[in-house]
Enzyme design. Structure first.
Site, PDB file in Angstrom:
ATOM      1  N   LYS A   1       0.707  -1.230  -0.455  1.00  0.00           N
ATOM      2  CA  LYS A   1       0.176   0.003  -0.197  1.00  0.00           C
ATOM      3  C   LYS A   1       1.077   1.568  -0.150  1.00  0.00           C
ATOM      4  CE  LYS A   1      -2.301  -2.376  -0.753  1.00  0.00           C
ATOM      5  NZ  LYS A   1      -2.189  -4.168  -0.767  1.00  0.00           N
TER       6      LYS A   1
ATOM      7  N   ASP B   1      -3.611 -17.027   7.545  1.00  0.00           N
ATOM      8  CA  ASP B   1      -3.080 -18.188   6.099  1.00  0.00           C
ATOM      9  C   ASP B   1      -3.254 -19.799   6.152  1.00  0.00           C
ATOM     10  OD1 ASP B   1      -3.576 -15.389   5.132  1.00  0.00           O
ATOM     11  OD2 ASP B   1      -1.660 -15.063   4.029  1.00  0.00           O
TER      12      ASP B   1
ATOM     13  N   GLU C   1      -2.679 -14.115 -17.800  1.00  0.00           N
ATOM     14  CA  GLU C   1      -3.435 -15.260 -16.668  1.00  0.00           C
ATOM     15  C   GLU C   1      -4.109 -16.558 -16.859  1.00  0.00           C
ATOM     16  OE1 GLU C   1      -4.444 -14.730 -13.461  1.00  0.00           O
ATOM     17  OE2 GLU C   1      -5.430 -17.002 -14.275  1.00  0.00           O
TER      18      GLU C   1
ATOM     19  N   HIS D   1     -23.739  15.450   2.707  1.00  0.00           N
ATOM     20  CA  HIS D   1     -23.913  15.871   0.542  1.00  0.00           C
ATOM     21  C   HIS D   1     -22.677  16.600   1.232  1.00  0.00           C
ATOM     22  CE1 HIS D   1     -24.595  17.174  -2.782  1.00  0.00           C
ATOM     23  NE2 HIS D   1     -23.739  18.622  -2.563  1.00  0.00           N
TER      24      HIS D   1
ATOM     25  N   ALA E   1      -5.529 -10.308   6.014  1.00  0.00           N
ATOM     26  CA  ALA E   1      -5.129 -10.627   7.445  1.00  0.00           C
ATOM     27  C   ALA E   1      -6.293  -9.820   8.389  1.00  0.00           C
ATOM     28  CB  ALA E   1      -4.094  -8.482   7.332  1.00  0.00           C
TER      29      ALA E   1
ATOM     30  N   ALA F   1       3.093 -14.120  -9.322  1.00  0.00           N
ATOM     31  CA  ALA F   1       2.203 -13.702  -8.649  1.00  0.00           C
ATOM     32  C   ALA F   1       1.108 -14.813  -8.678  1.00  0.00           C
ATOM     33  CB  ALA F   1       1.639 -12.301  -8.570  1.00  0.00           C
ATOM     34  N   VAL F   2       1.340 -16.177  -8.223  1.00  0.00           N
ATOM     35  CA  VAL F   2       0.270 -17.624  -8.897  1.00  0.00           C
ATOM     36  C   VAL F   2      -1.017 -17.768  -7.809  1.00  0.00           C
ATOM     37  CG1 VAL F   2       1.812 -17.652 -10.936  1.00  0.00           C
ATOM     38  CG2 VAL F   2       1.881 -18.815  -8.781  1.00  0.00           C
ATOM     39  N   GLY F   3      -0.668 -16.877  -6.371  1.00  0.00           N
ATOM     40  CA  GLY F   3      -1.410 -17.268  -5.364  1.00  0.00           C
ATOM     41  C   GLY F   3      -0.326 -17.799  -4.622  1.00  0.00           C
TER      42      GLY F   3
ATOM     43  N   GLY G   1       9.510 -22.281  15.634  1.00  0.00           N
ATOM     44  CA  GLY G   1       8.658 -23.396  17.001  1.00  0.00           C
ATOM     45  C   GLY G   1       7.982 -24.401  15.976  1.00  0.00           C
TER      46      GLY G   1
HETATM   47  P1  FAD Z   1       1.714 -14.202   8.120  1.00  0.00           P
HETATM   48  O1  FAD Z   1       1.521 -13.099   8.379  1.00  0.00           O
HETATM   49  O2  FAD Z   1       2.195 -14.495   6.788  1.00  0.00           O
HETATM   50  O3  FAD Z   1       2.380 -14.099   9.796  1.00  0.00           O
HETATM   51  C1  FAD Z   1       3.297 -15.648   9.781  1.00  0.00           C
HETATM   52  C2  FAD Z   1       4.164 -15.173  10.697  1.00  0.00           C
HETATM   53  O4  FAD Z   1       4.742 -16.728  11.071  1.00  0.00           O
HETATM   54  C3  FAD Z   1       5.288 -15.096   9.833  1.00  0.00           C
HETATM   55  O5  FAD Z   1       6.529 -14.260  10.258  1.00  0.00           O
HETATM   56  C4  FAD Z   1       6.652 -16.338  10.086  1.00  0.00           C
HETATM   57  O6  FAD Z   1       7.781 -15.923   9.648  1.00  0.00           O
HETATM   58  C5  FAD Z   1       5.944 -16.950  11.629  1.00  0.00           C
HETATM   59  N1  FAD Z   1       6.257 -18.040  11.474  1.00  0.00           N
HETATM   60  C6  FAD Z   1       6.075 -19.223  10.367  1.00  0.00           C
HETATM   61  N2  FAD Z   1       6.428 -20.674  10.744  1.00  0.00           N
HETATM   62  C7  FAD Z   1       7.327 -20.050  12.159  1.00  0.00           C
HETATM   63  C8  FAD Z   1       7.978 -21.020  12.870  1.00  0.00           C
HETATM   64  N3  FAD Z   1       7.385 -22.477  12.558  1.00  0.00           N
HETATM   65  N4  FAD Z   1       8.315 -20.237  14.158  1.00  0.00           N
HETATM   66  C9  FAD Z   1       7.720 -18.606  14.532  1.00  0.00           C
HETATM   67  N5  FAD Z   1       7.819 -18.361  13.303  1.00  0.00           N
HETATM   68  C10 FAD Z   1       7.196 -18.574  12.162  1.00  0.00           C
HETATM   69  N6  FAD Z   1      -3.973  -8.518   2.990  1.00  0.00           N
HETATM   70  C11 FAD Z   1      -5.016  -7.593   3.323  1.00  0.00           C
HETATM   71  O7  FAD Z   1      -6.738  -8.222   4.113  1.00  0.00           O
HETATM   72  N7  FAD Z   1      -5.033  -6.500   2.891  1.00  0.00           N
HETATM   73  C12 FAD Z   1      -4.362  -6.934   1.963  1.00  0.00           C
HETATM   74  O8  FAD Z   1      -3.800  -5.215   1.356  1.00  0.00           O
HETATM   75  C13 FAD Z   1      -3.136  -7.065   1.480  1.00  0.00           C
HETATM   76  N8  FAD Z   1      -1.869  -7.513   1.077  1.00  0.00           N
HETATM   77  C14 FAD Z   1      -1.248  -8.006   0.639  1.00  0.00           C
HETATM   78  C15 FAD Z   1       0.126  -7.890  -0.636  1.00  0.00           C
HETATM   79  C16 FAD Z   1       0.713  -8.696  -1.146  1.00  0.00           C
HETATM   80  C17 FAD Z   1       2.254  -8.009  -1.685  1.00  0.00           C
HETATM   81  C18 FAD Z   1       1.291 -10.166   0.141  1.00  0.00           C
HETATM   82  C19 FAD Z   1       2.158 -10.932   0.255  1.00  0.00           C
HETATM   83  C20 FAD Z   1      -0.464 -10.086   1.013  1.00  0.00           C
HETATM   84  C21 FAD Z   1      -1.084  -9.764   1.331  1.00  0.00           C
HETATM   85  N9  FAD Z   1      -2.423  -9.784   2.269  1.00  0.00           N
HETATM   86  C22 FAD Z   1      -3.143  -8.530   2.301  1.00  0.00           C
HETATM   87  C23 FAD Z   1      -2.398 -10.909   2.647  1.00  0.00           C
HETATM   88  C24 FAD Z   1      -1.958 -10.742   4.228  1.00  0.00           C
HETATM   89  O9  FAD Z   1      -0.193 -10.568   3.757  1.00  0.00           O
HETATM   90  C25 FAD Z   1      -2.467 -12.782   4.722  1.00  0.00           C
HETATM   91  O10 FAD Z   1      -3.251 -12.411   4.479  1.00  0.00           O
HETATM   92  C26 FAD Z   1      -1.949 -11.667   6.047  1.00  0.00           C
HETATM   93  O11 FAD Z   1      -0.391 -11.621   6.076  1.00  0.00           O
HETATM   94  C27 FAD Z   1      -1.542 -13.068   7.000  1.00  0.00           C
HETATM   95  O12 FAD Z   1      -1.586 -13.415   8.344  1.00  0.00           O
HETATM   96  P2  FAD Z   1      -1.255 -14.288   8.948  1.00  0.00           P
HETATM   97  O13 FAD Z   1      -1.056 -13.755  10.580  1.00  0.00           O
HETATM   98  O14 FAD Z   1      -2.033 -16.267   8.850  1.00  0.00           O
HETATM   99  O15 FAD Z   1       0.431 -14.941   8.801  1.00  0.00           O
HETATM  100  P1  AMP Z   2      -4.323 -15.299  -7.219  1.00  0.00           P
HETATM  101  O1  AMP Z   2      -4.743 -17.252  -6.663  1.00  0.00           O
HETATM  102  O2  AMP Z   2      -5.750 -14.485  -6.289  1.00  0.00           O
HETATM  103  O3  AMP Z   2      -3.021 -14.804  -6.200  1.00  0.00           O
HETATM  104  O4  AMP Z   2      -4.244 -15.640  -8.512  1.00  0.00           O
HETATM  105  C1  AMP Z   2      -3.212 -15.909  -8.793  1.00  0.00           C
HETATM  106  C2  AMP Z   2      -3.097 -15.939 -10.630  1.00  0.00           C
HETATM  107  O5  AMP Z   2      -2.391 -16.929 -11.043  1.00  0.00           O
HETATM  108  C3  AMP Z   2      -4.704 -17.187 -10.410  1.00  0.00           C
HETATM  109  O6  AMP Z   2      -5.894 -16.211 -11.201  1.00  0.00           O
HETATM  110  C4  AMP Z   2      -4.146 -18.010 -11.498  1.00  0.00           C
HETATM  111  O7  AMP Z   2      -4.600 -18.215 -12.602  1.00  0.00           O
HETATM  112  C5  AMP Z   2      -3.342 -17.872 -11.831  1.00  0.00           C
HETATM  113  N1  AMP Z   2      -1.921 -18.362 -12.652  1.00  0.00           N
HETATM  114  C6  AMP Z   2      -1.277 -19.744 -12.131  1.00  0.00           C
HETATM  115  N2  AMP Z   2       0.074 -20.149 -12.802  1.00  0.00           N
HETATM  116  C7  AMP Z   2      -0.578 -19.532 -13.620  1.00  0.00           C
HETATM  117  C8  AMP Z   2       0.055 -19.376 -14.989  1.00  0.00           C
HETATM  118  N3  AMP Z   2       1.343 -20.902 -15.640  1.00  0.00           N
HETATM  119  N4  AMP Z   2       0.420 -18.660 -15.784  1.00  0.00           N
HETATM  120  C9  AMP Z   2      -0.623 -17.894 -16.138  1.00  0.00           C
HETATM  121  N5  AMP Z   2      -1.660 -17.609 -14.877  1.00  0.00           N
HETATM  122  C10 AMP Z   2      -1.091 -18.664 -13.595  1.00  0.00           C
END
Ligand code: FAD
Ligand code: AMP
Length: 478
Positions: free
Chosen positions: A58, A319, A211, A451, A327, A276-278, A122
């Site tokens: 952001k 996640d 895509e 408004h 988040a 950025a495929v997930g 952990g």
């Molecule tokens: P995480 O944030 O992944 O945190 C997990 C933590 O656990 C990490 O710090 C890791 O180091 C630690 N960990 C893992 N295993 C161990 C272990 N065994 N021992 C000790 N520590 C460990 N979500 C939104 O809602 N809004 C957004 O705008 C948004 N933008 C995003 C942009 C990007 C580029 C990305 C990559 C993600 C974005 N997300 C966004 C998704 C969001 O970041 C995640 O959904 C969120 O961080 C998940 O939170 P979490 O606590 O489950 O895991």
């Molecule tokens: P998201 O899961 O929302 O982060 O989106 C990831 C996107 O990547 C999905 O829409 C998938 O269809 C796409 N994707 C996954 N693998 C490939 C690939 N090999 N080439 C192009 N797009 C892909």
């Protein structure tokens, strides 16, 4: 003697750190284990979200939008600023400072609330014990009455485009480019791909998004996805749908990306590629073989609606479990679990988790799409209001997009709010609040909206559901 806590949390992302703070607030002795280190080798709390996700992305989206506006849109207001330049290193530096401030803020909150912060890896052992491996390699076993697994997710790698963090990067690498790539490929038109692609496109990169799916933004309402595709294309993003990446070849400072589409095999040469495929759940070295915690077929920790794993007293959130990878979903699961540990009957409403794409225009929604509702056989009334008819949007020179409110045709209960346009995330939150309280479209229509505000577009869309919009012609007659 080993340390013992009421609650031990593994992972300090928005799931884990929020759970830990809440647990301490409720009087439970709490420890949170985190291993992530920043570039200076220091423990950094906050997880993916604060370090390499929501917040840094952001920061770059806001910086790049200001640049884009100054360069392309200030003229409309009569402002001339001469040659607008972007110092990419300064932009990245600002982003890093914001991250530092926020991760440090979590450390302060831990202190203020009495959460014990433990640095290291952990691992859940059998019998509600956790093995902590410290940065110096020594280990300690910690006991807990309750354990919350919040280890989050990491980017998915695909064999056709192996990440080297120089020419082919994942989302983390895409937050660290030190110069604007001339030709940028984004593989995957999901939320992360579109946000990061937008950042670099605004700064001048020629961005191609490949895509695999034929459908753009399949989770969004079709009207929103259609408008988004039109707008992003106008902004210069070359979005190729039905384009599956099958290979890549790094040649010095360039990458040839191979993909297949309806016309056969294609290839394009780029300077940088963002994969950025997930994201996939992180469970590496998290569970001892006899921990008893089950993983589902996709690698997520198996939990029920209350985030209980297969072992009583062991929970998993965020996640690393099923559901939207967001988040706010992780944080609310953390709160729910801790309140339930305290004996409250808290439940989370998984039906009302808002989704946001922070592009420009922003895209956000809560509830169901018109297509899903129709497929479920629900009769609906729909009201839309375009920002082109909003005085506030006109004043801001930001008139793209619309608000769409979907209500049950029989009861008028609002079942979905979908927005593409300025302030979409904030407007959808208003819909989410109303929907949590079972609002009807008529209820929203009867409220007084300030408004001129962008929120009036929500008001008018709700009125339009029953043919009562004032500032556009109603499709539906009363
Ligand atoms: P995480 O944030 O992944 O945190 C997990 C933590 O656990 C990490 O710090 C890791 O180091 C630690 N960990 C893992 N295993 C161990 C272990 N065994 N021992 C000790 N520590 C460990 N979500 C939104 O809602 N809004 C957004 O705008 C948004 N933008 C995003 C942009 C990007 C580029 C990305 C990559 C993600 C974005 N997300 C966004 C998704 C969001 O970041 C995640 O959904 C969120 O961080 C998940 O939170 P979490 O606590 O489950 O895991
Ligand atoms: P998201 O899961 O929302 O982060 O989106 C990831 C996107 O990547 C999905 O829409 C998938 O269809 C796409 N994707 C996954 N693998 C490939 C690939 N090999 N080439 C192009 N797009 C892909």
């Amino acid at each position: 003697m080993s340390q013992k806590f009421d609650v031990v949390v593994i992972g300090a992302g928005p799931g884990g750190y929020v759970a830990a703070i809440k647990a301490a607030q409720l009087g439970l002795t709490t420890a949170c284990i985190e291993k992530y280190q920043d570039k200076e080798g220091k423990l950094a709390l906050g997880g993916t979200c604060l370090n390499v996700g929501c917040i840094p992305s952001k920061a770059l989206l806001d910086s790049s939008w200001k640049f884009y506006e100054a360069k392309n849109q200030f003229g409309v207001h009569g402002i001339s600023v001469g040659d607008v330049k972007m110092d990419v290193a300064a932009m990245i530096g600002r982003k890093s400072q914001i991250v530092k401030g926020l991760t440090g803020g979590v450390a302060s909150l831990f202190k203020a609330n009495g959460v014990t912060s433990l640095q290291g890896h952990g691992k859940l052992l059998a019998g509600k014990k956790v093995e902590l491996t410290k940065p110096d390699g020594t280990t300690e076993v910690i006991e807990a009455d309750n354990i919350i697994l919040a280890s989050g997710s990491r980017p998915i790698d695909i064999p056709p485009a192996p990440v080297n963090q120089v020419t082919i990067v994942d989302s983390t690498g895409a937050l660290e480019f030190q110069a604007v790539p001339e030709r940028l490929c984004v593989i995957g038109a999901g939320v992360i791909g579109l946000e990061l692609g937008s950042v670099w496109a605004r700064l001048g990169a020629k961005v191609t998004v490949l895509e695999a799916l034929e459908k753009f933004l399949p989770a969004a309402d079709e009207a929103v996805a259609k408008e988004a595709l039109k707008t992003f294309t106008k902004q210069g993003l070359d979005i190729k749908l039905g384009a599956r990446v099958t290979g890549s070849e790094v040649k010095g400072d360039e990458v040839v990306v191979k993909y297949t589409d309806n016309a056969g095999e294609q290839n394009i040469t780029f300077d940088r590629v963002i994969v950025a495929v997930g994201r996939r759940p992180v469970t590496t070295e998290l569970l001892a073989a006899d921990s008893g915690v089950d993983i589902d077929e996709r690698g997520f920790i198996f939990v029920n609606d209350q985030c209980e794993t297969s072992v009583p007293g062991v929970f998993a959130i965020g996640d690393v479990v099923r559901g939207l990878m967001l988040a706010h979903k992780a944080s609310e699961e953390g709160i729910m679990v801790v309140e339930r540990i305290k004996g409250h009957k808290t439940q989370m409403n998984y039906d009302l988790i808002p989704s946001v794409i922070y592009t420009h225009p922003e895209i956000a929604w809560v509830g169901k799409t018109e297509q899903t509702l129709k497929a479920e056989g629900v009769e609906v009334n729909v009201g839309s209001f375009p920002f082109a008819a909003s005085g506030r949007a006109m004043a801001a020179n930001d008139t793209g997009g619309f608000v769409k409110v979907i209500a049950d045709a029989k009861t008028d209960r609002v079942l979905g709010v979908h927005v593409i346009g300025p302030g979409a995330a904030e407007l959808v939150q208003q819909g989410a609040i109303g929907m949590e309280f079972g609002t009807s479209a008529e209820d929203i229509g009867m409220m007084v909206f300030s408004h001129p505000t962008l929120s009036e577009a929500l008001h008018e869309a709700a009125l339009a559901v029953n043919g009562g919009a004032i500032h556009i012609q109603n499709k539906k007659k009363r």
